[in-house]
Design a protein around this motif. Structure first.
Motif, mmCIF file in Angstrom:
data_model
loop_
_atom_site.group_PDB
_atom_site.id
_atom_site.type_symbol
_atom_site.label_atom_id
_atom_site.label_comp_id
_atom_site.label_asym_id
_atom_site.label_seq_id
_atom_site.Cartn_x
_atom_site.Cartn_y
_atom_site.Cartn_z
ATOM 1 N N LYS A 10 0.820 -1.183 0.172
ATOM 2 C CA LYS A 10 -0.063 0.103 -0.146
ATOM 3 C C LYS A 10 0.760 1.274 -0.015
ATOM 4 N N ASP A 11 2.084 1.326 0.718
ATOM 5 C CA ASP A 11 2.770 2.413 0.869
ATOM 6 C C ASP A 11 3.276 2.652 -0.624
ATOM 7 N N LEU A 12 3.615 1.571 -1.330
ATOM 8 C CA LEU A 12 4.359 1.655 -2.655
ATOM 9 C C LEU A 12 3.206 1.985 -3.700
ATOM 10 N N THR A 13 2.206 2.073 -3.514
ATOM 11 C CA THR A 13 0.895 2.386 -4.423
ATOM 12 C C THR A 13 0.037 3.536 -3.944
ATOM 13 N N ASP A 14 0.516 4.484 -3.107
ATOM 14 C CA ASP A 14 -0.134 5.622 -2.575
ATOM 15 C C ASP A 14 -1.440 5.083 -1.872
ATOM 16 N N GLY A 15 -1.387 3.805 -1.353
ATOM 17 C CA GLY A 15 -2.594 3.622 -0.494
ATOM 18 C C GLY A 15 -3.568 2.707 -1.101
ATOM 19 N N TYR A 16 -3.331 2.425 -2.575
ATOM 20 C CA TYR A 16 -4.331 1.706 -3.210
ATOM 21 C C TYR A 16 -4.270 0.398 -3.142
ATOM 22 N N GLY A 17 -3.213 -0.366 -3.396
ATOM 23 C CA GLY A 17 -2.948 -1.887 -3.143
ATOM 24 C C GLY A 17 -2.443 -2.198 -4.536
ATOM 25 N N ALA A 18 -2.158 -3.626 -4.555
ATOM 26 C CA ALA A 18 -1.768 -4.117 -5.877
ATOM 27 C C ALA A 18 -2.732 -4.448 -6.910
ATOM 28 N N ASP A 19 -2.187 -4.295 -8.177
ATOM 29 C CA ASP A 19 -3.148 -4.558 -9.284
ATOM 30 C C ASP A 19 -3.563 -6.303 -9.553
ATOM 31 N N VAL A 20 -2.399 -7.017 -9.255
ATOM 32 C CA VAL A 20 -2.415 -8.390 -9.469
ATOM 33 C C VAL A 20 -1.893 -9.209 -8.308
ATOM 34 N N TYR A 21 -2.543 -10.109 -7.901
ATOM 35 C CA TYR A 21 -2.011 -11.103 -6.954
ATOM 36 C C TYR A 21 -2.204 -12.572 -7.415
ATOM 37 N N LEU A 22 -1.033 -13.143 -7.411
ATOM 38 C CA LEU A 22 -0.888 -14.437 -8.034
ATOM 39 C C LEU A 22 -0.692 -15.526 -7.052
ATOM 40 N N GLU A 23 -1.644 -16.450 -6.467
ATOM 41 C CA GLU A 23 -1.187 -17.337 -5.405
ATOM 42 C C GLU A 23 -0.758 -18.825 -5.758
ATOM 43 N N GLY A 24 0.524 -18.816 -5.359
ATOM 44 C CA GLY A 24 1.124 -20.331 -5.537
ATOM 45 C C GLY A 24 1.556 -21.213 -4.476
ATOM 46 N N THR A 25 1.076 -20.803 -3.295
ATOM 47 C CA THR A 25 1.525 -21.395 -2.236
ATOM 48 C C THR A 25 0.748 -22.976 -1.620
ATOM 49 N N GLY A 26 -0.833 -22.555 -1.933
ATOM 50 C CA GLY A 26 -1.590 -23.689 -1.273
ATOM 51 C C GLY A 26 -1.984 -23.523 0.074
ATOM 52 N N HIS A 27 -1.338 -22.449 0.848
ATOM 53 C CA HIS A 27 -1.749 -22.352 2.295
ATOM 54 C C HIS A 27 -2.853 -21.354 2.378
ATOM 55 N N PRO A 28 -3.549 -22.024 3.413
ATOM 56 C CA PRO A 28 -4.847 -20.981 3.564
ATOM 57 C C PRO A 28 -4.766 -19.521 4.122
ATOM 58 N N SER A 29 -3.524 -19.265 4.770
ATOM 59 C CA SER A 29 -3.389 -17.725 5.074
ATOM 60 C C SER A 29 -3.102 -16.901 3.787
ATOM 61 N N ALA A 30 -2.588 -17.376 2.621
ATOM 62 C CA ALA A 30 -2.376 -16.635 1.484
ATOM 63 C C ALA A 30 -3.510 -15.994 0.913
ATOM 64 N N VAL A 31 -4.733 -16.755 1.199
ATOM 65 C CA VAL A 31 -5.990 -16.158 0.494
ATOM 66 C C VAL A 31 -6.267 -14.923 1.151
ATOM 67 N N PRO A 32 -6.493 -14.869 2.441
ATOM 68 C CA PRO A 32 -6.925 -13.384 2.863
ATOM 69 C C PRO A 32 -6.011 -12.504 2.778
ATOM 70 N N GLN A 33 -4.690 -13.032 2.833
ATOM 71 C CA GLN A 33 -3.454 -11.969 2.497
ATOM 72 C C GLN A 33 -3.863 -11.331 1.115
ATOM 73 N N GLY A 34 -4.140 -12.067 0.005
ATOM 74 C CA GLY A 34 -4.405 -11.671 -1.303
ATOM 75 C C GLY A 34 -5.588 -10.926 -1.397
ATOM 76 N N LEU A 35 -6.474 -11.271 -1.038
ATOM 77 C CA LEU A 35 -7.620 -10.269 -0.788
ATOM 78 C C LEU A 35 -7.463 -8.848 -0.348
#
Length: 357
Positions: free
Chosen positions: A241-266
């Motif tokens: 968010k700091d890198l993007t003026d508070g907006y967030g990333a444009d694209v998130y690619l999830e490749g771990t298969g770990h449940p915690s990575a899902v809310p992290q991406g959202l």
């Protein structure tokens, strides 16, 4: 030539055995291939451990079958093929070849519409009796298979990496990455590293890699990440968010298969961002779906296998662009398949583990 061969046989969860079995005999139009290397995938591990996705539970039927030779990421040398098979695939005895992990039926609605990777019967090497896999000295490529030649100059384990890399590239294609995008890749295992390399090839503004292992984050830099974040020590959401003026990333690619990575991406995505899920989960995942809808109106996309991405994956490996010696960390004899599974389960000592029959 011996009429038998050594092969790993799946008798059910946590019951894989090295056995002497009949050597396969190719039928008309098929290819007999001497296996040179077979990678152990995270999905192989989850199948071994009995994940419901493979063996079923109260919500889904079993998909994997017993009495099957595992292994769906492989490379080998053609030792026998008739004229029909040679003409169809453009290969001959002595060629080094890979086969895409799914053997399509070419008759269902998905195959007929060009979506062969979603073939209704869904016969993948190494999970179904009709398509034995590559944890063996020899295997057969069926007439329906998709086959590609690979350079003989590559180490065998590197050539077998075409399978996971094609999967990574398909996830990247699904994301529709553009030049101004900030792309975040969760996980720096084999799939995540391929996503990093594929995303970098699209020339976005930033490719950010997330992991908890410093050595894997360093490897992500070699694959094209310009920013790496150790999520054990740093707040990835706040950094992005700091890198993007508070907006967030444009694209998130999830490749771990770990449940915690899902809310992290959202949480890391901006409004109207794109989430691509590739990871295979051992357990069910729960999230607040209002983030997807009312809060951000996200595009949430799945990705499965590597359709139409194999030629690009092979070119990328053959080009020397990737640090393959650092990615393919372990090559073990077939007899040490259990050690290989344990290495993948640990995750701390290895990136890509391969068996050499």
């Amino acid at each position: 030539m011996s009429e038998t061969m050594k092969a790993v046989i799946c008798h059910g969860p946590r019951d894989y055995r090295l056995e002497e079995v009949p050597k396969p005999v190719p039928g008309p139009g098929e290819a007999l291939v001497r296996v040179e290397a077979v990678g152990i995938c995270a999905s192989d591990l989850k199948c071994y451990h009995g994940a419901a996705k493979f063996w079923g539970d109260e919500n889904r039927p079993a998909w994997a079958e017993t009495e099957v030779i595992p292994g769906h990421e492989f490379v080998g040398e053609v030792v026998s093929i008739d004229a029909a098979g040679s003409k169809r695939w453009g290969i001959q005895v002595g060629d080094r070849v890979v086969s895409e992990q799914i053997v399509p039926c070419w008759e269902c609605r998905y195959c007929k519409r060009g979506h062969y990777h979603m073939c209704q019967p869904h016969n993948l090497y190494g999970f179904k009796r009709v398509t034995p896999g590559a944890m063996a000295e020899f295997m057969v490529y069926p007439v329906e298979a998709l086959v590609h030649k690979v350079s003989k100059d590559l180490p065998a384990a590197h050539a077998a990496f075409a399978e996971p890399l094609s999967c990574s590239l398909h996830a990247v294609e699904r994301a529709g990455i553009t030049f101004d995008d900030v792309v975040v890749v969760a996980g720096c295992g084999p799939i995540g590293l391929g996503m990093v390399a594929g995303a970098r090839a699209k020339s976005p503004a930033h490719v950010i890699a997330l992991d908890m292992a410093p050595e894997k984050l360093e490897l992500a830099k070699l694959c094209g990440a310009d920013i790496v974040i150790n999520i054990a020590d740093e707040d990835a959401v706040q950094i992005v968010k700091d890198l993007t003026d508070g907006y967030g990333a444009d694209v998130y690619l999830e490749g771990t298969g770990h449940p915690s990575a899902v809310p992290q991406g959202l949480n890391i995505l901006r409004k109207l961002g794109t989430y691509v899920e590739y990871g295979v989960f051992k357990d069910d995942v729960s999230v607040d779906w209002s983030i997807i809808s009312d809060d951000k109106e996200l595009d949430v996309l799945g990705a499965h296998l590597g359709p139409d991405c194999w030629p690009a994956a092979i070119r990328m490996i053959e080009s020397g662009l990737l640090p393959m010696d650092k990615i393919c960390t372990h090559q073990l004899p077939l007899e040490d398949f259990q050690k290989g599974l344990d290495l993948v389960a640990s995750g701390a000592e290895s990136v890509k583990v391969s068996l050499i029959p």
